[in-house]
Motif scaffolding. Structure first.
Motif, PDB file in Angstrom:
ATOM      1  N   ALA A 123       0.824  -1.206   0.000  1.00 43.76           N
ATOM      2  CA  ALA A 123       0.000   0.000   0.000  1.00 43.76           C
ATOM      3  C   ALA A 123       0.861   1.259   0.000  1.00 43.76           C
ATOM      4  O   ALA A 123       0.573   2.220  -0.715  1.00 43.76           O
ATOM      5  N   GLY A 124       1.923   1.247   0.792  1.00 47.43           N
ATOM      6  CA  GLY A 124       2.823   2.399   0.823  1.00 47.43           C
ATOM      7  C   GLY A 124       3.482   2.635  -0.515  1.00 47.43           C
ATOM      8  O   GLY A 124       3.575   3.774  -0.992  1.00 47.43           O
ATOM      9  N   ALA A 125       3.956   1.555  -1.142  1.00 49.41           N
ATOM     10  CA  ALA A 125       4.597   1.677  -2.448  1.00 49.41           C
ATOM     11  C   ALA A 125       3.600   2.143  -3.502  1.00 49.41           C
ATOM     12  O   ALA A 125       3.918   2.991  -4.345  1.00 49.41           O
ATOM     13  N   ALA A 126       2.380   1.601  -3.450  1.00 55.90           N
ATOM     14  CA  ALA A 126       1.350   2.008  -4.409  1.00 55.90           C
ATOM     15  C   ALA A 126       0.991   3.476  -4.229  1.00 55.90           C
ATOM     16  O   ALA A 126       0.802   4.206  -5.214  1.00 55.90           O
ATOM     17  N   LEU A 127       0.909   3.913  -2.987  1.00 52.30           N
ATOM     18  CA  LEU A 127       0.591   5.309  -2.712  1.00 52.30           C
ATOM     19  C   LEU A 127       1.647   6.235  -3.311  1.00 52.30           C
ATOM     20  O   LEU A 127       1.321   7.194  -4.024  1.00 52.30           O
ATOM     21  N   VAL A 128       2.908   5.942  -3.042  1.00 55.00           N
ATOM     22  CA  VAL A 128       3.994   6.782  -3.558  1.00 55.00           C
ATOM     23  C   VAL A 128       3.988   6.802  -5.081  1.00 55.00           C
ATOM     24  O   VAL A 128       4.101   7.856  -5.719  1.00 55.00           O
ATOM     25  N   GLY A 129       3.842   5.623  -5.676  1.00 56.04           N
ATOM     26  CA  GLY A 129       3.856   5.537  -7.134  1.00 56.04           C
ATOM     27  C   GLY A 129       2.688   6.266  -7.774  1.00 56.04           C
ATOM     28  O   GLY A 129       2.861   6.974  -8.775  1.00 56.04           O
ATOM     29  N   LEU A 130       1.502   6.117  -7.202  1.00 56.59           N
ATOM     30  CA  LEU A 130       0.325   6.754  -7.775  1.00 56.59           C
ATOM     31  C   LEU A 130       0.349   8.264  -7.596  1.00 56.59           C
ATOM     32  O   LEU A 130      -0.073   9.008  -8.482  1.00 56.59           O
ATOM     33  N   VAL A 131       0.843   8.724  -6.454  1.00 58.92           N
ATOM     34  CA  VAL A 131       0.966  10.167  -6.251  1.00 58.92           C
ATOM     35  C   VAL A 131       1.937  10.752  -7.274  1.00 58.92           C
ATOM     36  O   VAL A 131       1.661  11.794  -7.894  1.00 58.92           O
ATOM     37  N   ALA A 132       3.060  10.092  -7.469  1.00 56.84           N
ATOM     38  CA  ALA A 132       4.042  10.568  -8.447  1.00 56.84           C
ATOM     39  C   ALA A 132       3.445  10.589  -9.850  1.00 56.84           C
ATOM     40  O   ALA A 132       3.664  11.539 -10.621  1.00 56.84           O
ATOM     41  N   LEU A 133       2.676   9.564 -10.195  1.00 57.41           N
ATOM     42  CA  LEU A 133       2.059   9.486 -11.516  1.00 57.41           C
ATOM     43  C   LEU A 133       1.040  10.600 -11.716  1.00 57.41           C
ATOM     44  O   LEU A 133       1.031  11.276 -12.764  1.00 57.41           O
ATOM     45  N   VAL A 134       0.172  10.804 -10.719  1.00 56.98           N
ATOM     46  CA  VAL A 134      -0.849  11.850 -10.832  1.00 56.98           C
ATOM     47  C   VAL A 134      -0.197  13.223 -10.940  1.00 56.98           C
ATOM     48  O   VAL A 134      -0.608  14.060 -11.751  1.00 56.98           O
ATOM     49  N   MET A 135       0.841  13.470 -10.139  1.00 52.22           N
ATOM     50  CA  MET A 135       1.532  14.757 -10.200  1.00 52.22           C
ATOM     51  C   MET A 135       2.169  14.962 -11.569  1.00 52.22           C
ATOM     52  O   MET A 135       2.056  16.042 -12.175  1.00 52.22           O
ATOM     53  N   ALA A 136       2.846  13.930 -12.067  1.00 48.10           N
ATOM     54  CA  ALA A 136       3.527  14.053 -13.355  1.00 48.10           C
ATOM     55  C   ALA A 136       2.532  14.331 -14.480  1.00 48.10           C
ATOM     56  O   ALA A 136       2.738  15.227 -15.315  1.00 48.10           O
ATOM     57  N   LEU A 137       1.438  13.587 -14.510  1.00 49.60           N
ATOM     58  CA  LEU A 137       0.436  13.776 -15.555  1.00 49.60           C
ATOM     59  C   LEU A 137      -0.247  15.136 -15.434  1.00 49.60           C
ATOM     60  O   LEU A 137      -0.490  15.809 -16.445  1.00 49.60           O
ATOM     61  N   SER A 138      -0.532  15.547 -14.216  1.00 50.83           N
ATOM     62  CA  SER A 138      -1.248  16.806 -14.004  1.00 50.83           C
ATOM     63  C   SER A 138      -0.392  17.994 -14.406  1.00 50.83           C
ATOM     64  O   SER A 138      -0.853  18.903 -15.120  1.00 50.83           O
ATOM     65  N   PHE A 139       0.855  18.019 -13.970  1.00 53.83           N
ATOM     66  CA  PHE A 139       1.720  19.140 -14.310  1.00 53.83           C
ATOM     67  C   PHE A 139       2.078  19.130 -15.793  1.00 53.83           C
ATOM     68  O   PHE A 139       2.163  20.196 -16.422  1.00 53.83           O
ATOM     69  N   ALA A 140       2.287  17.944 -16.360  1.00 52.60           N
ATOM     70  CA  ALA A 140       2.590  17.883 -17.786  1.00 52.60           C
ATOM     71  C   ALA A 140       1.425  18.415 -18.616  1.00 52.60           C
ATOM     72  O   ALA A 140       1.625  19.168 -19.581  1.00 52.60           O
ATOM     73  N   THR A 141       0.212  18.056 -18.218  1.00 53.95           N
ATOM     74  CA  THR A 141      -0.969  18.533 -18.940  1.00 53.95           C
ATOM     75  C   THR A 141      -1.117  20.039 -18.812  1.00 53.95           C
ATOM     76  O   THR A 141      -1.405  20.743 -19.788  1.00 53.95           O
ATOM     77  N   SER A 142      -0.910  20.550 -17.601  1.00 50.74           N
ATOM     78  CA  SER A 142      -1.017  21.988 -17.383  1.00 50.74           C
ATOM     79  C   SER A 142       0.053  22.751 -18.167  1.00 50.74           C
ATOM     80  O   SER A 142      -0.215  23.800 -18.764  1.00 50.74           O
ATOM     81  N   LEU A 143       1.271  22.232 -18.170  1.00 56.84           N
ATOM     82  CA  LEU A 143       2.334  22.883 -18.938  1.00 56.84           C
ATOM     83  C   LEU A 143       2.012  22.885 -20.434  1.00 56.84           C
ATOM     84  O   LEU A 143       2.326  23.839 -21.147  1.00 56.84           O
TER      85      LEU A 143
END
Length: 366
Positions: free
Chosen positions: A334-354
């Motif tokens: 769960a901890g690993a999934a949380l870290v990975g998913l947060v990183a993925l959401v951040m990367a996709l969100s900022f890339a889309t906004s940029l």
């Protein structure tokens, strides 16, 4: 986000030093507060952390018996993010009262429009997306009408904008009055916001219609965060000797929020003492922090995309995170999934906004 100070996650230009002359043509340019850029970035990322964590909690139906690993991973994430929304109010207060006070009512209206347009644009996007996915719980036309008065699902994360915009209008109104201006239109807008709930209630009583719930307005806590934030952001550079005590106090408030969310009520209110102390710790830790010059261009670029990333991230949370999170994960998984998913959401969100920033769509999409 545009590089001028505005109502949404402010701001790029900051207050003059205490000994500088007033705002005149010969006055030096205001200091650029890179620490405020950093705070905007932190707040946007931290909200994403909390919303990803919430999916872990939702998967377990907020019951550790349904999966202790996912339950605690989600609640740890939620315990780290309560300061983010109060900090948005703090940054707004600093921007209007100290960083870039409005010069006249017309310019203030420009700030309001630059925040209101993305609010309703993204509401329309989320409602259309949910309609296409057959997820709206009511007819889209009803939800669209309701969104004029308050946030609706699936655009639930936009709720704070219905508080944020009135607060900056109120503060700007007071600043303009103090400066000898007569901002009549801002005053009319504030009166409208003040009486709208009672007007809608009267309409409902007379016609027996189901009128929308009005969310435009603000509570005492949000105004206090805005004015208090202006005070704290305007303080001189912090003393290094307070760094470790503030970090320790932040950790204690995170533990306290974890206890409250799991033992008392989920989610802890923004007005709670634990949240207020946590927000103060983060503000004092980041305010006036020195950003290395080589890091400043990237920081400005990401901070400019922070609001857009915030606005779009729920699409990725709902379409990716909600689909893959399982309740019966071990603590490690769960901890690993949380870290990975947060990183993925951040990367996709900022890339889309940029991306839409490059397409010159900031005025529409934030």
């Amino acid at each position: 986000m545009q590089n001028e100070t505005e109502v949404r996650l402010p701001q790029q230009r900051t207050a003059p030093s205490p000994d500088s002359p007033g705002s005149t043509e010969s006055a030096p340019r205001r200091e650029h507060r890179f620490d405020v850029d950093l705070m905007r970035l932190i707040c946007s990322a931290t909200v994403m952390l909390g919303h990803v964590g919430a999916q872990f909690i939702k998967a377990t139906e907020n019951d550790p018996a349904n999966g202790a690993g996912s339950y605690w991973a989600g609640h740890v994430a939620e315990a780290l993010n309560p300061f983010a929304v109060p900090m948005y109010f703090a940054i707004a207060g600093w921007a209007v009262l100290v960083g870039a006070p409005p010069k006249d009512g017309a310019r203030m209206w420009q700030r309001v429009v630059r925040n209101t347009v993305p609010l309703f644009a993204w509401t329309a996007i989320y409602l259309t997306w949910a309609f296409l996915r057959d997820r709206n719980d009511r007819p889209m036309t009803e939800l669209a009408v309701d969104s004029l008065f308050g946030s609706v699902r699936p655009a639930y994360h936009l709720w704070f904008m219905y508080n944020y915009i009135p607060i900056i209008v109120l503060l700007a109104f007071a600043m303009l009055i103090k400066a000898g201006k007569r901002p009549w239109r801002l005053g009319i807008a504030l009166i409208t916001i003040a009486v709208l709930p009672s007007v809608m209630t009267t309409i409902a009583e007379v016609t027996e219609w189901d009128t929308p719930t009005v969310a435009w307005g603000f509570g005492t806590y949000s105004v206090v965060y805005a004015v208090g934030g202006a005070l704290l952001f305007a303080l001189p550079a912090r003393s290094g000797r307070w760094r470790w005590p503030l970090l320790a106090l932040f950790a204690l408030t995170a533990v306290a929020c974890l206890w409250y969310n799991t033992q008392i009520h989920y989610v802890i209110p923004n007005a709670h003492l634990f949240v207020a102390v946590m927000a103060m710790c983060v503000l004092l830790l980041i305010s006036r922090i020195r950003i290395p010059e080589k890091r400043r261009p990237l920081l400005q670029k990401l901070a400019g995309a922070a609001l857009g990333a915030y606005l779009v991230h729920v699409l990725f949370v709902e379409e990716i995170v909600a689909r893959v999170v399982e309740p019966d994960l071990s603590a490690v998984a769960a901890g690993a999934a949380l870290v990975g998913l947060v990183a993925l959401v951040m990367a996709l969100s900022f890339a889309t906004s940029l991306l839409w920033g490059k397409l010159k769509l900031r005025r529409w999409l934030g």
